[in-house]
Design a protein around this motif. Structure first.
Motif, PDB file in Angstrom:
ATOM      1  N   VAL A  16      52.099  33.814  52.276  1.00  0.00           N
ATOM      2  CA  VAL A  16      52.077  32.531  51.458  1.00  0.00           C
ATOM      3  C   VAL A  16      51.332  31.326  52.389  1.00  0.00           C
ATOM      4  O   VAL A  16      50.523  30.563  51.866  1.00  0.00           O
ATOM      5  CB  VAL A  16      53.362  32.033  51.025  1.00  0.00           C
ATOM      6  CG1 VAL A  16      53.668  30.849  50.463  1.00  0.00           C
ATOM      7  CG2 VAL A  16      54.074  32.993  50.031  1.00  0.00           C
ATOM      8  N   VAL A  17      51.798  31.328  53.634  1.00  0.00           N
ATOM      9  CA  VAL A  17      51.030  30.207  54.643  1.00  0.00           C
ATOM     10  C   VAL A  17      49.831  30.495  54.688  1.00  0.00           C
ATOM     11  O   VAL A  17      48.853  29.611  54.760  1.00  0.00           O
ATOM     12  CB  VAL A  17      52.056  30.298  56.123  1.00  0.00           C
ATOM     13  CG1 VAL A  17      51.169  29.408  56.837  1.00  0.00           C
ATOM     14  CG2 VAL A  17      53.440  29.893  55.742  1.00  0.00           C
ATOM     15  N   GLY A  18      49.224  31.671  54.984  1.00  0.00           N
ATOM     16  CA  GLY A  18      47.943  31.999  55.302  1.00  0.00           C
ATOM     17  C   GLY A  18      47.062  31.664  54.032  1.00  0.00           C
ATOM     18  O   GLY A  18      45.878  31.419  54.225  1.00  0.00           O
ATOM     19  N   SER A  19      47.664  32.040  52.731  1.00  0.00           N
ATOM     20  CA  SER A  19      46.758  31.747  51.638  1.00  0.00           C
ATOM     21  C   SER A  19      46.739  30.182  51.425  1.00  0.00           C
ATOM     22  O   SER A  19      45.625  29.683  50.933  1.00  0.00           O
ATOM     23  CB  SER A  19      47.631  32.098  50.404  1.00  0.00           C
ATOM     24  OG  SER A  19      47.858  33.689  50.571  1.00  0.00           O
ATOM     25  N   MET A  20      47.699  29.348  51.753  1.00  0.00           N
ATOM     26  CA  MET A  20      47.585  27.798  51.546  1.00  0.00           C
ATOM     27  C   MET A  20      46.875  27.154  52.871  1.00  0.00           C
ATOM     28  O   MET A  20      45.868  26.155  52.655  1.00  0.00           O
ATOM     29  CB  MET A  20      48.836  27.138  51.443  1.00  0.00           C
ATOM     30  CG  MET A  20      49.613  27.432  50.133  1.00  0.00           C
ATOM     31  SD  MET A  20      50.841  26.529  49.850  1.00  0.00           S
ATOM     32  CE  MET A  20      52.336  27.211  50.597  1.00  0.00           C
ATOM     33  N   VAL A  21      46.943  27.569  54.223  1.00  0.00           N
ATOM     34  CA  VAL A  21      46.325  27.106  55.521  1.00  0.00           C
ATOM     35  C   VAL A  21      45.041  27.695  55.434  1.00  0.00           C
ATOM     36  O   VAL A  21      45.199  28.581  56.071  1.00  0.00           O
ATOM     37  CB  VAL A  21      47.361  27.212  56.286  1.00  0.00           C
ATOM     38  CG1 VAL A  21      46.598  26.496  57.751  1.00  0.00           C
ATOM     39  CG2 VAL A  21      48.607  26.417  56.202  1.00  0.00           C
ATOM     40  N   VAL A 208      46.886  25.506  46.744  1.00  0.00           N
ATOM     41  CA  VAL A 208      46.480  26.686  46.042  1.00  0.00           C
ATOM     42  C   VAL A 208      46.905  27.753  47.039  1.00  0.00           C
ATOM     43  O   VAL A 208      46.361  27.882  48.212  1.00  0.00           O
ATOM     44  CB  VAL A 208      45.035  26.503  45.570  1.00  0.00           C
ATOM     45  CG1 VAL A 208      44.759  28.093  45.132  1.00  0.00           C
ATOM     46  CG2 VAL A 208      44.868  25.610  44.685  1.00  0.00           C
ATOM     47  N   GLY A 209      47.676  28.877  46.512  1.00  0.00           N
ATOM     48  CA  GLY A 209      48.249  30.058  47.336  1.00  0.00           C
ATOM     49  C   GLY A 209      49.600  30.129  47.389  1.00  0.00           C
ATOM     50  O   GLY A 209      49.995  30.944  48.123  1.00  0.00           O
ATOM     51  N   SER A 297      41.302  37.823  50.160  1.00  0.00           N
ATOM     52  CA  SER A 297      40.848  39.311  49.960  1.00  0.00           C
ATOM     53  C   SER A 297      41.789  39.999  49.311  1.00  0.00           C
ATOM     54  O   SER A 297      41.633  40.942  48.385  1.00  0.00           O
ATOM     55  CB  SER A 297      40.024  39.732  50.880  1.00  0.00           C
ATOM     56  OG  SER A 297      38.915  38.809  51.312  1.00  0.00           O
ATOM     57  N   LEU A 298      43.012  40.178  50.064  1.00  0.00           N
ATOM     58  CA  LEU A 298      44.195  40.852  49.771  1.00  0.00           C
ATOM     59  C   LEU A 298      44.474  40.608  48.436  1.00  0.00           C
ATOM     60  O   LEU A 298      45.061  41.417  47.299  1.00  0.00           O
ATOM     61  CB  LEU A 298      45.066  40.597  50.847  1.00  0.00           C
ATOM     62  CG  LEU A 298      45.176  41.377  52.161  1.00  0.00           C
ATOM     63  CD1 LEU A 298      46.175  40.898  52.997  1.00  0.00           C
ATOM     64  CD2 LEU A 298      44.815  42.623  52.020  1.00  0.00           C
ATOM     65  N   LEU A 299      44.616  39.197  48.053  1.00  0.00           N
ATOM     66  CA  LEU A 299      45.151  38.749  46.788  1.00  0.00           C
ATOM     67  C   LEU A 299      44.180  39.250  45.697  1.00  0.00           C
ATOM     68  O   LEU A 299      44.695  39.499  44.454  1.00  0.00           O
ATOM     69  CB  LEU A 299      45.375  37.177  46.771  1.00  0.00           C
ATOM     70  CG  LEU A 299      46.330  36.508  47.715  1.00  0.00           C
ATOM     71  CD1 LEU A 299      46.392  35.269  47.585  1.00  0.00           C
ATOM     72  CD2 LEU A 299      47.816  37.085  47.282  1.00  0.00           C
ATOM     73  N   ALA A 300      42.784  39.156  45.824  1.00  0.00           N
ATOM     74  CA  ALA A 300      42.038  39.145  44.910  1.00  0.00           C
ATOM     75  C   ALA A 300      42.218  40.967  44.421  1.00  0.00           C
ATOM     76  O   ALA A 300      42.102  41.171  43.188  1.00  0.00           O
ATOM     77  CB  ALA A 300      40.676  38.976  45.088  1.00  0.00           C
ATOM     78  N   ALA A 301      41.950  41.685  45.432  1.00  0.00           N
ATOM     79  CA  ALA A 301      41.874  43.093  45.084  1.00  0.00           C
ATOM     80  C   ALA A 301      43.526  43.368  44.377  1.00  0.00           C
ATOM     81  O   ALA A 301      43.464  44.173  43.444  1.00  0.00           O
ATOM     82  CB  ALA A 301      42.152  43.969  46.440  1.00  0.00           C
ATOM     83  N   GLU A 302      44.539  42.897  44.931  1.00  0.00           N
ATOM     84  CA  GLU A 302      46.048  43.316  44.246  1.00  0.00           C
ATOM     85  C   GLU A 302      45.915  42.743  42.774  1.00  0.00           C
ATOM     86  O   GLU A 302      46.412  43.324  42.021  1.00  0.00           O
ATOM     87  CB  GLU A 302      46.833  42.443  45.082  1.00  0.00           C
ATOM     88  CG  GLU A 302      48.403  42.662  44.606  1.00  0.00           C
ATOM     89  CD  GLU A 302      48.780  44.270  44.710  1.00  0.00           C
ATOM     90  OE1 GLU A 302      49.815  44.637  43.877  1.00  0.00           O
ATOM     91  OE2 GLU A 302      48.133  44.964  45.506  1.00  0.00           O
TER      92      GLU A 302
END
Length: 461
Positions: A16-21, A208-209, A297-302
């Motif tokens: 979550v943090v990595g997606s937003m920051v 976003v994220g 990238s992890l989110l997109a593939a998932e």
């Protein structure tokens, strides 16, 4: 029931943090300084923080009430409104991830352009070539498995938070309350409403994220960790964003903040510690953006894998390699990012367009999530006030973003529907219900209007 090999609460929180920051936080002092004084900034964070908190609470409640819907953000849209709305949510979110990743590569090369002139503003031939090499290196890493990549993401997230925390500590020590008070209400004659309007779009983008843990819910060690990770990640990121923004007003006058080169956190820190501050922030930006790139990238593939398993994307996209990595989904994602990277060389405004389309396209998935939460609350006889307020907040963001980018989004949704048609052919079901056919007609009409606007010059890129 707990999964011994699943993602832990810290790992989910890091996603979550990595997606937003990403890169946004490093540009906040300049972006906010151009638009508003301290009071407008406080109000903007209050409005956007409240709205995103509502969405975080919606994600937490849905994770608790409907744990069987563990396919991610689109599963709520499919369950509540049908297969095609579910597809639009999945496709839109996947495109958001890809567009975001393109902007990250451009930002990395733009930052390096200060010391490597060949990279220019991040869209030169050398920048595109080196970004493409980085793209396929990350692709190879992700093919080694999701859990291994998630573990690396946790390490990278910690590494990029530490420079931000050091920035906050150093700036807080030199904070000038008199300087902060001078620009608190904005410039003479500058209305508060105008200041708020100018800052809201910035504050929305950096959140976003927030749905990152929900996307990976099927990998969670415990279902209840999904909601906890969402709220924990939201609270940490909000605190960082507010601190970075407000403390900067106590270091430099607002006019100087507005004139800083991005990443503007570097200019603020340079005013505190000297020349090494800008280089330190630049290094932190690169680590941060690389970490955010890994998360997205992890989110997109998932998203592609989960949608394929749900029958709204071609089944082949769910194929995994020997290491359990979603190989087909990763290849399609990397190819789309590569295509967008090539386009940045030919289109000068491609970077800004990617950012604005990212913000616009993520609103439809958010809208459907809030709508589903309101739907199940009403079916259960509950008031659904949190879901209703979240829904109204997203609608407000869509209206505030303007019609232009909603129409441009349809240019992506319309051809993307071919993936849905291919998936719908397999089970032998009718592709569209009557309501879904009407929705398709609206998407096609929006794409036609966008195309006409581009041809006539009424819509520009």
């Amino acid at each position: 029931m707990a999964r011994a090999d699943g993602l832990s609460l810290p790992a989910l929180t890091a996603i979550v943090v990595g997606s937003m920051v990403g890169a946004g936080i490093f540009s906040l002092p300049q972006a906010m300084g151009r638009a508003s004084g301290g009071l407008g900034v406080l109000l903007a964070w209050g409005v956007t923080g409240s709205g995103m908190l509502l969405l975080a609470l919606v994600f937490q409640r849905l994770a608790r009430q409907r744990p069987e819907l563990d396919s991610g953000i689109f599963a709520y849209a499919q369950e509540g409104f049908g297969r095609y709305p579910g597809f639009l949510s999945a496709f839109g979110y996947w495109t958001v991830c890809c567009l975001g990743n393109v902007s990250y590569w451009v930002l990395i090369k733009s930052t390096l352009g200060a010391v490597v002139p060949a990279f220019g503003d991040g869209s030169s031939l050398a920048a595109v070539a080196s970004a493409s090499a980085g793209l396929w290196l990350v692709h190879a890493l992700l093919l080694r498995g999701v859990r291994q990549a998630a573990a690396l993401n946790t390490i990278v997230t910690v590494a990029k938070i530490l420079p931000i925390l050091l920035f906050i500590a150093l700036v807080a020590l030199r904070f000038d309350t008199a300087l902060f008070a001078d620009s608190f209400r904005g410039a003479p004659g500058e209305g508060l409403a105008l200041q708020l309007q100018g800052t809201l779009l910035v504050t929305v983008f950096v959140f976003v994220g927030i749905e990152g843990a929900s996307v990976f819910s099927r990998h969670a060690r415990r279902a209840e960790d999904v909601g906890r990770a969402t709220l924990a990640g939201f609270a940490l990121v909000l605190a960082l964003l507010v601190a970075v923004t407000l403390l900067s007003y106590g270091i430099l006058p607002r006019a100087e903040l507005a004139a800083l080169r991005n990443p503007s956190m570097g200019g603020v820190l340079q005013a505190v510690v000297g020349g090494w501050g800008a280089g330190f922030v630049g290094a932190g930006l690169i680590v941060s953006v690389l970490g955010a790139y890994l998360s997205w990238s992890l989110l997109a593939a998932e998203v592609l894998v989960a949608a394929a398993r749900a029958g709204i994307m071609p089944a082949g996209l769910a194929r995994e390699n020997a290491r359990g990595a979603p190989a087909a989904a990763l290849w399609l994602t990397s190819l789309l990012v590569q295509l967008f990277l090539v386009l940045t060389y030919f289109a000068e405004e491609a970077f800004l367009l990617a950012l604005k389309l990212t913000s616009s396209m993520v609103l439809l998935p958010y809208l459907l999530v809030a709508g589903f939460a309101l739907l199940i609350d009403r079916r259960a006889g509950r008031g659904g006030i949190i879901a209703l307020l979240a829904l109204l907040y997203v609608v407000g963001m869509m209206l505030g973003g303007g019609l232009r980018y909603l129409l441009l989004s349809c240019l992506l949704y319309a051809p993307g529907t071919l993936l849905f048609l291919r998936a719908a052919r397999a089970p032998g079901l009718p592709a569209f219900t009557r309501a879904e056919a009407l929705l398709l007609a609206l998407v096609l009409a929006g794409a036609a209007l966008a195309g006409l606007g581009l041809l006539t010059g009424r819509i520009t890129l």
